[in-house]
Design an enzyme around this catalytic site. Structure first.
Site: not given
Length: 545
Positions: A331, A508, A515
């Protein structure tokens, strides 16, 4: 071949003189070499089969300063289409390494001021610059009739309207209001489109029943314009078509993306399209409802060769097969949809560092380890496509540390066994494998001391690189040095750290130390480029300078 030199060392001292020297009946190509210098001339090219080649766009500049509000001796204004620095009306013309500029100034003061009026078919530009303010680049032909006065004026007034095709590659185009406008089918590939002020980038007047208008492929939209002050385009006529494919959009691009020009064009005839946009201006949640974000399958038809082929098969794109950089990883490397922005993987932006001869195929996927990537058939899919002279960049380790059976590998045994499959698979196809140690997480304690969380995995990668004599980029070491230099607090800007309400995609807020933000992805990609240079890989010659 003719040479033009402003210092008198060539055949002519002005470009127009050289053009005028070409016999009217000549149908063979004429090459005009233009040496570095500033050529203040209003250039008009009606002849065909000409190749203009400058020494460098930085040093070979054609400049003039006419403008729409200027008047002829009889008191008539120039209007837009007499204001050009260069007019190109012939066919089969190529231009390389030249700058065309109009220095008249801001449109608020002087009105429209064209740097270039291009109205020929099969016209190509490579490594050129177009500099102006309002209406920098006009790509003919003219629309059927003007809206606000009896005639357009200019060199093509009253000429029959015909379809024309134009190709702009690695060019820099600067302006503010409608600074790329007109009716041509034109492809802009690997260009930088720079907005110097708020306004609109395009104002297309694509003719009815013409399939393609303006298509921007892998372009970078930059500039000094204020945040949220520039629209991608507005329609100059009813059938306007504009597409941005795999482009990087800066923060100056408005959330709505497109404008209807006072809602005077019917929306059902417009085709304003995006695919694969990334960057601060790429979030398409607030795009105009009548614009469209297309799927990959539909985007495939937006290839320069397909768009420009016409009835004669014209293809100005280099015949060289581009080198493909295949990315296999997790990722931290993978690509994300605009709904995740500002979260980006470093592989998502890597392609921007290379010229048009390199294509990045980012096959990295979130949550994968060296093992699960293979088990799911992802490596096999790459090896089915990879060709001789391509590259395979391999970065795993983050998820190999996870304890679950599907992903876990041991750094001294199964991790190395799996990585060998990547290296051997690439080499069997004649491609070049490049091992990359895992990029670091943001890991600082309360005292600001950095902690390496990767254990023995980076060491294992180095061991394998030595065993196979394969290129290695030690991204673990490079990113550690970067993060320690920036410090614990400042590195938050490199990662996905957002306060509540700061970004609509994360209402939020979020605190993610793994990441990257858009800024972080760019910084890590720079480290990878640095490693490619340090390793002396042949692909380094294709890095943009």
């Amino acid at each position: 071949m003719i040479t033009v030199a402003a210092d008198g060392s060539g055949d002519y001292i002005s470009i127009q003189e050289a053009i005028n020297h070409i016999p009217e009946e000549r149908s063979e190509p004429t090459i005009i070499i233009i040496k570095s210098g500033i050529y203040k001339e209003k250039l008009e090219i009606y002849k065909s089969h000409i190749h203009l080649i400058g020494e460098s766009a930085e040093t070979t500049i054609i400049t003039y300063d006419d403008y729409a509000n200027k008047t002829f001796p009889n008191g008539e204004p120039y209007h837009t289409f007499h204001s050009y620095t260069v007019f190109i009306g012939g066919d089969d013309i190529s231009v390389k390494r030249l700058t065309f500029e109009n220095t008249a100034g801001s449109g608020e003061v002087v009105g429209q001021a064209l740097a270039a009026y291009v109205d020929g078919d099969r016209i190509s530009f490579q490594d050129c610059k177009f500099l102006g303010h309002q209406d920098t680049l006009f790509t003919g032909p003219l629309p059927p009739k003007p809206r606000e006065r009896a005639s357009f004026g200019g060199p093509r007034e009253g000429f029959p309207i015909r379809p024309v095709r134009q190709y702009y590659e690695r060019c820099y185009i600067e302006g503010d209001i409608d600074f790329i406008f007109g009716s041509a089918t034109a492809v802009f590939q690997d260009c930088e489109i720079s907005s110097s002020g708020g306004g609109w980038i395009t104002a297309a007047s694509t003719p009815e029943k013409v399939e393609f208008g303006y298509v921007f492929i892998r372009c970078k939209l930059t500039g000094e314009a204020a945040e949220q002050s520039v629209a991608l385009g507005r329609p100059w006529r009813n059938y306007a078509k504009v597409a941005f494919i795999d482009c990087w959009l800066g923060s100056h691009i408005k959330v709505e993306g497109w404008d209807r020009w006072g809602e005077r064009e019917p929306i059902d005839e417009l085709a304003f399209i995006e695919y694969g946009s990334i960057g601060p201006g790429a979030d398409n949640h607030g795009r105009a409802a009548w614009s469209k974000v297309i799927a990959r399958k539909e985007a495939d038809r937006f290839a320069a060769q397909n768009i420009l082929a016409g009835h004669d098969g014209w293809n100005p794109v280099s015949d060289e097969q581009p080198i493909t950089l295949y990315l296999a990883g997790d990722s931290t490397m993978s690509s994300y949809a605009p709904s995740y922005y500002p979260r980006l993987g470093w592989g998502q932006v890597l392609g921007w560092f290379f010229d048009h001869n390199v294509v990045v195929s980012n096959d990295a996927a979130s949550g994968r380890s060296s093992k699960s990537f293979i088990d799911e058939g992802r490596l096999a899919a790459i090896l089915n496509r990879i060709r001789e002279d391509d590259y395979l960049l391999i970065q795993f380790g983050h998820n190999d540390q996870k304890p679950d059976e599907e992903r876990h590998t041991d750094p001294q045994t199964s991790y190395l066994d799996h990585l060998r499959q990547y290296v051997e698979g690439a080499r069997a196809k004649g491609a070049t494998p490049v091992l990359i140690t895992s990029v670091q997480r943001r890991s600082f304690d309360e005292q600001g001391t950095f902690t390496d969380t990767h254990g023995d995995y980076p060491t294992a990668v180095k061991q394998l690189a030595e065993e196979y004599d394969v290129a290695i980029i030690d991204l673990a070491a490079k990113s550690k040095e970067l993060f320690m230099t920036w410090g614990g607090e400042q590195t938050k800007t490199l990662f996905l750290w957002l306060t509540p309400g700061e970004n609509a995609n994360y209402p939020e807020g979020v605190q993610d130390d793994t990441h990257f933000s858009a800024e972080g992805a760019w910084e890590i990609a720079k480290l990878v480029i640095q490693g490619i240079n340090e390793q002396g890989l042949p692909i380094a010659r294709l890095i943009r300078r």
